[in-house]
Write an enzyme that holds these catalytic residues in place. Structure first.
Site, short mmCIF file in Angstrom:
data_model
loop_
_atom_site.label_atom_id
_atom_site.label_comp_id
_atom_site.label_asym_id
_atom_site.label_seq_id
_atom_site.Cartn_x
_atom_site.Cartn_y
_atom_site.Cartn_z
N ASP B 177 0.85 -1.20 0.00
CA ASP B 177 0.00 0.00 0.00
C ASP B 177 0.88 1.24 0.00
OD1 ASP B 177 -2.01 2.06 0.75
OD2 ASP B 177 -3.28 0.29 0.98
N SER B 226 -7.01 4.70 -1.15
CA SER B 226 -6.80 3.26 -1.30
C SER B 226 -8.09 2.51 -1.60
CB SER B 226 -6.18 2.68 -0.03
OG SER B 226 -4.88 3.17 0.14
N ASP B 285 -10.19 -2.62 6.37
CA ASP B 285 -9.57 -1.47 5.70
C ASP B 285 -9.71 -1.63 4.17
OD1 ASP B 285 -8.29 0.97 5.59
OD2 ASP B 285 -6.29 0.15 5.96
N THR B 287 -8.06 -1.78 1.30
CA THR B 287 -7.41 -2.68 0.34
C THR B 287 -7.91 -4.12 0.48
OG1 THR B 287 -5.53 -1.19 0.38
CG2 THR B 287 -5.18 -3.31 -0.65
N GLU B 439 -1.57 -7.95 1.53
CA GLU B 439 -1.25 -6.52 1.58
C GLU B 439 -0.29 -6.13 2.69
OE1 GLU B 439 -4.04 -3.88 3.34
OE2 GLU B 439 -3.34 -2.12 2.23
N ASP B 444 2.10 2.30 3.62
CA ASP B 444 1.29 3.53 3.51
C ASP B 444 1.08 4.20 4.86
OD1 ASP B 444 -0.81 5.27 2.11
OD2 ASP B 444 -2.01 4.31 3.65
N HIS B 448 2.38 7.92 5.87
CA HIS B 448 1.52 9.00 6.34
C HIS B 448 2.10 9.65 7.59
CE1 HIS B 448 -1.99 9.04 3.74
NE2 HIS B 448 -2.09 7.73 3.79
N ASP B 489 -1.20 0.63 -4.78
CA ASP B 489 -2.47 1.28 -5.13
C ASP B 489 -2.30 2.77 -5.40
OD1 ASP B 489 -1.77 1.59 -2.51
OD2 ASP B 489 -3.77 1.23 -1.72
N HIS B 611 -1.12 11.17 -0.04
CA HIS B 611 -0.83 10.39 -1.24
C HIS B 611 -0.33 11.30 -2.36
CE1 HIS B 611 -3.93 7.10 0.10
NE2 HIS B 611 -2.98 7.30 0.97
#
Lengths: 670, 670
Positions: B177, B226, B285, B287, B439, B444, B448, B489, B611
């Site tokens: 991710d 995502s 979540d 994904t 995943e 990701d 963040h 993604d 992102h």
């Protein structure tokens, strides 16, 4: 305050060890005191010529102090193949005599504390260099340096398999300097419209069938510059920052470092093919000049231009006839004067060797296709695509290539230069074909300036040039004979993260509020650069934005920058984000005056953005395209191209082959 | 102050036009007042089931005000194939009756000024939805909506060619991710050592034969989240930020948006294969849940878990038997209570449907391979690899999956979950094979948080998992039957730009001087993460760093961030760069306390990084690998996988096929 990590407490123990040296090192490819250059784990194309140097170091002071600073002058060295009998270097390579011993001294700082304290470590060196040798048989070669009675340094060299068959007649290698996947994505968004998530048109790059990634790191650092990365692409040998066509040594002379043969030197020696370089930079800049250059210092512009024309002068070395097409900026090294080698007029030097010389686009386009051609269109770098097309008032600078105090305005772009080069190279290469390198240099230069629009404009110019080149090759009926590779030499940590409403931005009074003009995720919207705007028409065609200055602009940034202001819109003038005071870079208040100030994360001496680590993409189409998929080191790009050109020979292919075309056997060759 | 560009002076003229709306839009896929959903230029796999919705908008006020806000309730719609006779939707799809008319009202802001002024634009809507239809014949379909007597909106849909043959028995789709090429390059540098420019070992990803790039943008914005990017990868249909398995409509109900069938729904319907999802995130979540989820709002976690088990409940829709293996975090949606759907105990709900339920690694590893398996190992996300292996003290939080106030410590990693899922899916899929999505979610999540070390640790865990999975498939003798795809993604604008001497950094007193600890270019040096450090041994094996806390650390950054401090070293605790005051993000003084402050470039409401735009890499090996080269839209990943699985059918393949395996004909299926 929280302490930094507890498990870091053992730092002090390691501090004295050279293994931790990083910011500075005595010699990046040589952690021991005996140095074999080329060092351990280097690869060679069969028959590729190179120099060997041995150095023995005796540090006088510092953490490595040894033998009172007296180096061993009686070191010996051997080489053996595939575990066979070690022989002396001179015997193995059938050299007539041993080279003479060289001696010098250099100094370095063990870390930033030592630099602040002005306490350099001084190293005395004894050295020998064995010049212009080659390994013809594939296999593993072991080189051993014996020094200080009992110490040994070993280097293993791999000679790759033979590949004597030429599968591609021509190779065109496009280099987007500093170009990353992130920038390509942003350029696509600027120039190509989406409807409900589907692009209505695409980049030329998007249509390449094969994609790979190459790793750009230097031989001794993980961040590279354009000299040694270009050199890796052209020679299959990584080097040190600022070096090209050589492995760096520690000697004071930047022209005596051990050389490696480049792809165009081999191509001319073996096949007598034509070669050329086109760049939007000054032509002595690293990426174009590394095709023919051999220097520890990329800044030796004058010498490097002389090498392009006349080959290496201080040693016996492979010569080409000089480039068949050579187009770019950089009049500074051609006008007789302080910027040129030995103050000579290099326009005249080239003309005397049979070159047509063009100083503007009109002249370039009418230059004969059967003569070698030099085209130098301005001082320094070519003005970027955006200034040539959107802000032509920025061309009003005294950069005429004649040296006259007037602007150069009759300028070709990358496309005109590249298409003309193809015409000339195709004509002159004849049945032996050609190698052309075409560089979009200001993607990098404008990324350094944090001028993303100008960088992406030049990326779009590159893409437009690739599209036009493919059409040209088709028209010449040589598309299927031509391997086209597009790649970069390194990256910049750039990406787009949203859009900014410039109207709202400008209406906000305080700096934090301005940031709220930025839309991320669902508020990023679509590209407005592809929407027509009443009254705006640049006439730049389908592959470029319809409007460079929409209300909603791309919000983008880099992972590291100096202090600067940001407003995210296009600048009417080229960007200079910082000004210098006392050697330190500070925010330039004249740049993006309506923006907000952002403090940087770079050393305060850096006035610009810097290169980054990322692997860069490789696009390929044509003969051998299937070899370019997957992930590989940048030197593999050299091997893929060299093998496709049949350059890996198991015997000494002399310059005779090249001369045969030079003597008139090649079609259209003078 | 210099003015912003002169050529921007015509802004005001354009401001009133909706065409310039960007930060907010009435309806991203519908610039006119009549909306066809799916909109223009959408593609379909032959036989893929979907819903159609028409909306007619009548804005009451604002720049688009029309018909006093009264929408046309008598709109009509037709569909025709390849220019043939238009027929009504009900006739074309042989529906028993016309759906009933729906009406609602929504409001939006035309720009940030309107939002500041609190002046929303209000829109009344009339709508109809045609549920669960499919197009079987390849070709171009034209859908026309007629409304407001004379207005027309047209949408062209393309049904792709048939592909009924299953070329891969199994597909494993690894998603990092937020993972970019830049991060992969950095992770390689952390864990793999170079000698003179040559990596001594490589990432598993580096050994994939085929590489592509996919474009991640949403249907209506260039930056994605995502949910809709996962949905594009799983359905071949892009959607709007926060949506999955549906095209977003404007209705207030997030569960009534027009749906599209997902790859696992089709795979189960057509072949009855097994399927599973593994994630280091909470399993609801975006994904993992988008494999089975159909919702305008990804935050409807409870409903989405119910859909995974029981399928869509409010409409007739393709059902699977539920995932055969389902492993991750997110106990919050399983413990009976406010986080679960209708307050039910979803451990019990799954168990009642025949699942083994594991709440820790020990139980997971001993779960039977012939039963469907649920494994939920903690509340929220799984602790990241670095905290599990290097800073286990960070596991001391009350996240036990039972809901008890104690830490979950017997935690599997991505590797254990994935390998167990392969065992179960291989066993249960039998001759019909399986689809597994695995995943690495916290690449990701930690990007963040600007916690690059933790993000890259999880990237290395993903790479280690891929390596182990390939070995496992080989051992099961199904490697050659299995297509392995690794992609992402979306990206984050991350890159490494140098190294930082933490010792020098900490010794500097002022903030500007600290920046001078950073080495760029020739001063970047080599990775010290691969050097052993006396007294430090994590026991994490060959594919991870030997030392996460060297003196010289990677200096990295992102292109956009909130205000924060930077010190570039690893943090002993997971990073929280900002604190919130009055809804605004400010520097968290407890984060990186020895660092220097950097002000951000993001909206001040953003507490984290965001992102980015960049295309992301696609790695492929196994059957159909050759189709994954080059550059393409993210929906193409769906088509490549779906065609390799033979899912494009020209007739209605009913759930009978799936049931046949469910009834015991499939090997090992209960």
């Amino acid at each position: 305050m929280l302490p930094r990590l507890d498990l870091a407490a053992v730092w002090l123990a390691a501090t004295a060890s050279v293994a931790s040296a990083q910011t500075y090192r005595r010699f990046g490819t040589c952690p021991s005191l005996g140095c074999v250059i080329p060092p351990d784990q280097q690869d060679f194309l069969p028959g590729q010529e190179f120099d060997i140097r041995f150095e023995v170091h005796a540090p006088k002071n510092g953490s490595e102090a040894f033998n009172n600073g007296v180096p061993d002058e009686k070191f010996t060295a051997t080489i053996s193949k595939d575990g066979g009998r070690p022989r002396s270097i001179a015997e193995f390579f059938k050299l007539r005599s041993e080279p003479s011993l060289e001696k010098w001294t250099f100094s370095w700082f063990e870390d930033l504390f030592a630099e602040d304290a002005k306490t350099p470590s001084v190293v005395n060196v004894a050295s020998k260099a064995y010049r212009r040798v080659a390994l013809y048989e594939p296999g593993i070669y072991t080189v051993t340096l014996n020094y200080f009675s009992g110490k040994k340094t070993t280097a293993e060299w791999t000679v790759r398999p033979l590949a004597t068959k030429k599968r591609a007649k021509n190779v065109i290698f496009f280099i987007g300097d500093g170009m990353t996947t992130n920038m390509i994505t942003a350029a696509r968004l600027l120039a190509h419209k989406t409807v409900n998530g589907k692009f209505q048109t695409l980049l030329s790059l998007d249509e390449f069938p094969v994609l790979g990634h190459q790793m750009t790191h230097s031989i001794d650092t993980f961040i590279t510059d354009s000299a040694n990365s270009a050199s890796a692409l052209y020679t299959g040998h990584k080097s040190t920052v600022n070096a090209m066509g050589v492995y760096a040594d520690t000697s004071p002379d930047p022209q005596d470092d051990p050389k490696v043969e480049t792809i165009v030197e081999m191509l001319f020696r073996i096949w007598g093919s034509a070669w050329g370089a086109v760049s939007t930079a000054f032509i002595a800049d690293a990426t174009p000049i590394a095709l023919s250059g051999h220097s520890r210092l990329r800044s030796q512009y004058g010498v490097l231009i002389d090498q392009a024309l006349n080959g290496v002068q201080n040693y016996s070395w492979t010569k080409t006839d000089g480039p068949d097409a050579y187009f770019g900026g950089g009049a500074d090294q051609f006008i007789a004067g302080p910027g040129s080698y030995q103050g000579k007029d290099y326009y005249a030097e080239f003309a005397n060797k049979g070159y047509s010389v063009s100083l503007n686009k009109t002249s370039l386009l009418s230059a004969p296709n059967d003569k070698k051609a030099l085209g130098i269109f301005c001082k320094n770098n070519l003005p970027v695509w955006i200034d040539r097309h959107i802000f032509p008032e920025n061309l009003e600078i005294n950069n005429d290539p004649s040296g006259a105090a007037k602007p150069a305005k009759d300028l070709p772009g990358l496309k005109e230069m590249t298409l003309k080069a193809v015409d000339i190279l195709h004509n002159r290469g004849g049945k032996e074909g050609f190698f052309l390198m075409s560089e979009a240099a200001s993607i990098d230069k404008q990324m350094h300036a944090l001028d993303y629009d100008r960088a992406l404009g030049d990326l779009l110019e590159l893409d437009d040039t690739i599209r036009a080149t493919i059409a040209k090759l088709k028209q010449l009926r040589i598309l299927d004979d031509t391997l086209i590779v597009v790649s970069a030499d390194h990256g910049h940590g750039f990406d787009v993260f949203g859009s900014s409403d410039t109207k709202y931005f400008d209406a906000q009074e305080d700096e934090r509020s301005k940031r709220n003009a930025i839309g991320v995720y669902q508020n990023s919207g679509l590209s407005q650069y592809t929407e027509p705007k009443p009254g705006v028409s640049y006439g730049t065609g389908a592959n470029f934005p319809m409007n460079w200055d929409p209300r909603y602009v791309l919000a983008a940034g880099v992972g590291a920058a100096p202090d600067r202001r940001e407003d995210f819109g296009i600048g009417a003038t080229p960007r200079a984000p910082t000004t210098s005071r006392g050697g330190e870079a500070y925010v330039n208040d004249k740049d993006r005056p309506s923006g907000f100030v952002v403090n940087g994360t770079l050393p305060t001496s850096e006035s610009q953005g810097v290169h980054s680590l990322t692997d860069v993409p490789v696009y390929a189409r044509g003969p051998c395209q299937e070899t370019f998929g997957g992930t590989y080191n940048n030197i593999e790009v050299f091997y893929k191209i060299a093998n496709c050109l049949g350059l890996a020979h198991g015997r000494n292919v002399t310059e005779g082959a090249g001369k045969s075309r030079g003597n008139g056997k090649g079609k259209g060759r003078d």
